[in-house]
Design an enzyme around this catalytic site. Structure first.
Site, PDB file in Angstrom:
ATOM      1  N   LYS A 104      25.909  24.528 -66.516  1.00 29.51           N
ATOM      2  CA  LYS A 104      27.164  23.854 -66.150  1.00 29.51           C
ATOM      3  C   LYS A 104      27.153  23.419 -64.683  1.00 29.51           C
ATOM      4  O   LYS A 104      27.977  22.612 -64.259  1.00 29.51           O
ATOM      5  CB  LYS A 104      28.352  24.761 -66.434  1.00 29.51           C
ATOM      6  CG  LYS A 104      28.514  25.121 -67.917  1.00 29.51           C
ATOM      7  CD  LYS A 104      29.672  26.093 -68.127  1.00 29.51           C
ATOM      8  CE  LYS A 104      29.796  26.607 -69.552  1.00 29.51           C
ATOM      9  NZ  LYS A 104      30.458  25.659 -70.475  1.00 29.51           N
ATOM     10  N   ARG A 133      33.271  28.833 -67.908  1.00 30.88           N
ATOM     11  CA  ARG A 133      32.366  29.956 -67.701  1.00 30.88           C
ATOM     12  C   ARG A 133      31.295  29.565 -66.685  1.00 30.88           C
ATOM     13  O   ARG A 133      30.879  28.407 -66.617  1.00 30.88           O
ATOM     14  CB  ARG A 133      31.727  30.365 -69.028  1.00 30.88           C
ATOM     15  CG  ARG A 133      32.702  31.067 -69.969  1.00 30.88           C
ATOM     16  CD  ARG A 133      33.240  32.349 -69.359  1.00 30.88           C
ATOM     17  NE  ARG A 133      32.219  33.357 -69.307  1.00 30.88           N
ATOM     18  CZ  ARG A 133      32.106  34.370 -70.165  1.00 30.88           C
ATOM     19  NH1 ARG A 133      32.988  34.508 -71.128  1.00 30.88           N
ATOM     20  NH2 ARG A 133      31.129  35.244 -70.074  1.00 30.88           N
ATOM     21  N   HIS A 164      27.673  25.049 -82.165  1.00 32.28           N
ATOM     22  CA  HIS A 164      28.254  24.845 -80.836  1.00 32.28           C
ATOM     23  C   HIS A 164      27.242  24.874 -79.708  1.00 32.28           C
ATOM     24  O   HIS A 164      27.633  24.887 -78.539  1.00 32.28           O
ATOM     25  CB  HIS A 164      29.321  25.895 -80.529  1.00 32.28           C
ATOM     26  CG  HIS A 164      30.508  25.854 -81.437  1.00 32.28           C
ATOM     27  ND1 HIS A 164      31.684  25.220 -81.097  1.00 32.28           N
ATOM     28  CD2 HIS A 164      30.690  26.358 -82.679  1.00 32.28           C
ATOM     29  CE1 HIS A 164      32.551  25.362 -82.093  1.00 32.28           C
ATOM     30  NE2 HIS A 164      31.966  26.036 -83.070  1.00 32.28           N
ATOM     31  N   THR A 198      35.714  21.279 -73.692  1.00 31.25           N
ATOM     32  CA  THR A 198      37.091  21.007 -74.095  1.00 31.25           C
ATOM     33  C   THR A 198      37.998  20.987 -72.866  1.00 31.25           C
ATOM     34  O   THR A 198      39.045  20.342 -72.887  1.00 31.25           O
ATOM     35  CB  THR A 198      37.603  22.056 -75.105  1.00 31.25           C
ATOM     36  OG1 THR A 198      37.208  23.357 -74.640  1.00 31.25           O
ATOM     37  CG2 THR A 198      37.022  21.818 -76.479  1.00 31.25           C
TER      38      THR A 198
END
Ligand code: 26Q
Length: 840
Positions: free
Chosen positions: A580, A575, A383, A682
């Site tokens: 990100k 998160r 992952h 996701t």
């Protein structure tokens, strides 16, 4: 579904004066009457409170128990059907299962929502109020844990026999509160109110050894053997939760292990009169399943994390072998034909060594036989590509904790490296790179290498990610065993993230294309023929508008901020992490703020920027990013020059429960990670299914989302993964982007001079300094492309009909991102597990 109650003989009355159904139907009847009787029954016999003191929480519990009763026959029938192992069973080993609230999902999957609503109404209660009483077991950090939960739902719905194995943490992921704009962590004591869904099985307990040393001896046949003499012993007891499939009888199991002291061990201390030592022992043993680790907790407590991993892995493998040998009476050689064990990242990868230990030390198999069974049984899902996130254990800690496993890993390594040398003679660099023992930073065990060597398949979680895996972190392994590598793009369950979370859209879909989409998400394609129907587009917008009002109410209740549901809802929930790039979204907000301040007449299409997500408690920069968001929010929301068209919300404590409100309300989904860093994502899929448009980079599953939606229905910006690597290789100098972009310079200057922090120039300095001097995730390199793309989004938003068309097309083309599709791929390509329908 069968088992429907047709009549309700009246043979008794409950304490509201209503009639009770006979006991059998009280347990299993699916009508509103039977449910009402069941709830009344549980209020008396399980809750044991007189009517005068009943609260909605009591009704929640009574209804949950009534619903659990209704799964029980299916659950036992399902278990009974596979216990003899006439078919192959999937075991999903995961340190995290982020299940979310269970009641609504179970009602949906059993097909008794309307009946439950009626039953409660008869008792003077509102189902929505009762549903809202349920908390959630926060037994996961984020994407990986939620993926495991979506996969359980799909495996049950697709009638694939399966068990999820994990840890019953007493404290889940911390609860996030905000104080003065900073994240504050509160413990999540989720079990205090009891958990109506689990059933403890104290008889299903396994012994877990820990520490100590190994000894060699010769057995009666004269064979050389190894014995592990542990320093400590504890045990794991199981708590089982039913996982009901949608519209089928299949009801699978989630088994979570809880640590206990071993009685006999404690008794030793009692016998010597040392009562306190015995109690101490209890405390230490039960610590093992006490708390979930946040995904960025460095060194501190590492030993306990390793113990957690070993704890749940050995309990699970012992359980599997127990079923295989004691119940099904099968030979060990049949193990890979009857079980597919999937490793959810490296967290359970000690399973490779543990299965070898069990087969060799406990069941006396030869090395070669044990290794053959092991490799044919395990599959490994990776992952992450981030080097800092690849799990390794310092050799000293590992050897002290699991001395026998370290020996086995050395042996696995020796045999494996021999194969490497045979394949690539003279290439000692490669041997060093591939070794299970790393020299990276002090000697350590490389868990990703262990998982890869010990599994028959290795898969990434999105097409791009799987390609990068083969080209970077596992390149040498790919060259050795290309046939082991594959891809399974992640998916999400349409039951929870569409039907449950978005009842308005569910109804519109049922009306328009029929209800088949819920188990065949590809049917959403049928929406395409309604794109040009103005009445349909209006209904589409009405649904979205209602969802936005619902979220606005929640935002107001939790933050006091008022939102206008006609504004664009621009959302980033995940998160908090530098890769990100939540801070890139903030730079855009500040750019708009700057434009409005310097040009007061400017017309900007009104938008609210909504953030949600937790920062790991020890992650300094992530916590500052939250502070940046709340600081900019406080300034923007209170400035009449800008709050007429801009607002900023930080939604505290983003979790599965409030996610149900967030995804359906979004117009714009922010998926803006640095290309090559987000394995899949996701949340991006949850937004798309619910009709949000995406602004995103070519990262993770965004690539496939854009492919499916069509490039014209996706807002693309930023460097590609290849360009990112090139910029870095050539020596990235973030300052050069500031020098050549006056707006970017002004934006950073506003933060630096304390515009959002009442003149305080220190609080947010680390963010600015880090961006200007390091910017490890190239936020500044992508800034201009991002902000220009956002301007394009604003223009598109102004054309209401075009936006609606794009929104409908996104939902219509989201079928690929159902976890049903993903699970079918796992079953066909990796597990070799077929459907098995359950008869009651
Ligand atoms: C490791 C060691 C010690 C303590 C904690 C951890 C730890 C725990 C959780 C490390 C990582 C995680 C979680 C990772 C995760 O959620 N990864 C995400 O997985 C999703 C499902 O595949 C992907 O969509 C995301 O891209 C990926 O970031």
């Amino acid at each position: 579904m069968t088992d429907v109650v047709t009549s309700t003989p009246e043979d008794s009355t409950d304490h509201n004066g209503a009639h009770l159904a006979p006991t059998g139907q009280t347990r299993s009847g699916m009508t509103a009457d039977a449910l009402r009787a069941a709830v009344s029954d549980h209020l008396i016999y399980s809750i044991a409170r007189p009517p005068a003191v009943l609260t909605p929480e009591h009704y929640y519990k009574a209804l949950s128990l009534a619903v659990r009763d209704r799964m029980q026959k299916r659950w036992m029938a399902t278990t009974q059907d596979w216990l003899d192992l006439s078919c192959k069973v999937t075991c999903y080993l995961s340190a995290e299962f982020l299940m979310g609230p269970q009641l609504g999902n179970n009602l949906l999957n059993l097909g008794i929502e309307a009946q439950a609503r009626q039953a409660l109404a008869d008792l003077g209660q509102d189902l929505d109020v009762i549903l809202d009483c349920e908390g959630e077991p926060g037994l996961g950090n984020g994407g990986l844990g939620r993926l495991a939960a979506c996969y359980l739902d799909s495996m049950a719905t697709l009638e694939r026999p399966s068990i999820g194995y994990g840890i019953r943490y007493e404290f889940g992921i911390f609860k996030q509160e905000l104080a003065d704009g900073w994240q504050v962590e509160k413990t999540d004591n989720w079990l205090v109110h009891g958990n109506p869904w689990e059933i403890d099985k104290p008889d299903a307990a396994y012994t877990v050894n820990w520490g100590g040393h190994t000894e060699t001896y010769e057995d009666v046949t004269g064979r050389f053997r190894v014995r592990w003499v542990p320093q400590r012993v504890l045990k794991g007891v199981s708590y089982d939760t039913p996982v009901q499939g949608y519209g089928v009888n299949t009801c699978n199991t989630l088994t979570l292990w809880s640590a206990r002291a071993v009685e006999s061990f404690a008794l030793d201390a009692f016998n010597t009169g040392d009562f306190y030592k015995a109690v101490d022992e209890e405390v230490v043993s039960e610590t093992v399943s006490k708390v979930l680790y946040p995904n960025d907790e460095p060194e501190a407590g590492k030993r306990l994390r390793l113990l957690q991993q070993y704890f749940f892995v050995t309990c699970s493998l012992q359980d599997i072998l127990n079923i295989h040998l004691q119940r099904a009476h099968l030979p060990l050689s049949a193990l890979p034909d009857k079980w597919a064990i999937q490793l959810n990242d490296t967290h359970p990868s000690i399973a490779v060594a543990e299965l070898m230990r069990l087969l060799i030390d406990e069941y006396q198999l030869s090395w070669d036989a044990a290794w053959d069974l092991t490799v044919r049984t395990f599959g490994y899902t990776n992952h992450t590509l981030l080097p800092e996130a690849l799990e390794t254990w310092p050799l000293r800690i590992f050897g002290e904790a699991l001395p026998r496993h370290l020996e086995l890993i050395y042996e696995i390594n020796e045999r494996f490296l021999e194969q490497v040398r045979e394949r690539f003679p003279g290439d000692e660099d490669r041997v060093g790179r591939m070794s299970l023992i790393g020299e990276d930073d002090g000697k350590c065990v490389r868990m990703a290498h262990l998982a890869t060597v010990g599994s028959h398949t290795v898969n990434g979680v999105a097409a791009l990610h799987s390609e990068l895996l083969k080209a970077s972190v596992l390149k040498d392994f790919y060259e050795m065993w290309p046939e082991r590598f594959g891809n399974v793009t992640n998916g999400v369950t349409p039951r929870r993230f569409l039907a449950l979370a978005n009842p308005g859209l569910r109804e519109l879909l049922d009306d328009t294309i029929g209800p088949g989409w819920i188990t065949d998400l590809g049917r959403l394609r049928g929406l395409e023929s309604f794109v040009d129907d103005p009445a349909f587009r209006q209904r589409w917008r009405d649904v979205k508008r209602a969802n936005k009002s619902r979220l606005a109410e929640y935002v107001h209740a939790t933050t006091g901020i008022e939102l206008d549901p006609t504004w664009m809802f621009d959302v980033q929930v995940k998160r908090i992490h530098e890769y990100k790039r939540q801070h890139l979204m903030v730079l855009h907000i500040i750019a708009l703020y700057h434009r409005l301040k310097t040009n007061p007449g400017l017309s900007v299409p009104p938008r609210v920027f909504i953030f949600g997500g937790k920062a790991a408690p020890g992650y300094f920069m992530a916590k500052r990013i939250i502070r940046l968001i709340t600081a900019v929010g406080a300034t923007v929301n209170n400035d009449p020059d800008v709050n007429r068209c801009l607002k900023v919300v930080f939604l505290p404590n983003f979790n599965v429960k409030n996610a149900h409100l967030v995804y359906p309300a979004a117009n714009l989904s922010e998926q803006i990670s640095t290309a090559g860093k987000e394995a899949s994502g996701t949340g991006n899929m949850k937004f798309m299914i619910n009709g949000a448009l995406t602004i995103g980079t070519l990262d993770g599953a965004n690539v496939e989302i854009r492919q499916e939606a069509g490039a014209e229905n996706f807002f693309l910006f930023g460097l590609t993964e290849g360009q990112v690597e090139k910029v870095k290789a050539e020596g990235y100098r973030p300052l050069s982007y500031v020098e050549s972009d006056p707006e970017l310079a002004a934006v950073l200057e506003l933060i630096a001079r304390g515009e959002f922090t009442h003149g305080d120039t220190e609080v947010l300095r680390p963010i600015v300094d880090n961006l200007i001097h390091h910017d490890p995730f190239l936020a500044l390199a992508d800034y201009r492309s991002y902000v220009d793309c956002q301007d394009e989004v604003s223009r598109a938003w102004l054309d209401r009909d075009t936006w609606s068309r794009m929104s409908i097309r996104n939902t219509a083309r989201s079928g690929k991102f159902s976890s049903d599709r993903a699970i079918k791929e796992y079953c066909d390509e990796i597990w070799g597990v077929g459907p098995m329908s359950v008869d009651l």
